[in-house]
Design a protein around this motif. Sequence first.
Motif, PDB file in Angstrom:
ATOM      1  N   ARG A   2       0.758  -1.116   0.022  1.00 47.77           N
ATOM      2  CA  ARG A   2      -0.107  -0.238  -0.012  1.00 47.77           C
ATOM      3  C   ARG A   2       0.816   1.149   0.110  1.00 47.77           C
ATOM      4  N   ASP A  85      -5.299   6.320  -0.543  1.00 48.06           N
ATOM      5  CA  ASP A  85      -4.240   5.384  -0.426  1.00 48.06           C
ATOM      6  C   ASP A  85      -4.328   4.289  -1.822  1.00 48.06           C
ATOM      7  N   ARG A  86      -3.489   3.807  -2.189  1.00 49.32           N
ATOM      8  CA  ARG A  86      -3.552   2.918  -3.210  1.00 49.32           C
ATOM      9  C   ARG A  86      -2.496   1.711  -3.013  1.00 49.32           C
ATOM     10  N   TRP A  87      -2.821   0.744  -4.047  1.00 45.75           N
ATOM     11  CA  TRP A  87      -1.885  -0.256  -4.108  1.00 45.75           C
ATOM     12  C   TRP A  87      -0.640  -0.059  -5.209  1.00 45.75           C
ATOM     13  N   TYR A  88       0.339  -0.901  -5.000  1.00 43.69           N
ATOM     14  CA  TYR A  88       1.460  -0.516  -6.098  1.00 43.69           C
ATOM     15  C   TYR A  88       2.284  -1.724  -5.776  1.00 43.69           C
TER      16      TYR A  88
END
Length: 98
Positions: A2, A85-88
């Motif tokens: 995250r 927030d984001r996934w990478y």
Amino acid sequence: MRKVGNGGDTSFWKDVWVTNEPLKEAFPRLLSLSLNQEVKVAEVCFEEGERWRLGWRRELFEWKKESLLLLIGRLNGVVLRDNVDRWYWKPEKEGVFS
């Protein structure tokens, strides 16, 4: 992993966000004493005063306070932002994703 923005969608204990493993695996004894094991990063991170406000079911023993200091050390440098927030994913050394 995250990438934390405002911390509203990232689980403090269960998501991989500050190191390469969830904090629940790095600090299982602290997790077991947590008042809220489902807490989001935004709910415990503050800009002023006591930076990280984690609730405990009881007072921590001295050796658990050492674990808390290690945890706080891992959290140094975390800054919440206005974005979500984001996934990478980062590629492995060979340039592929696992």
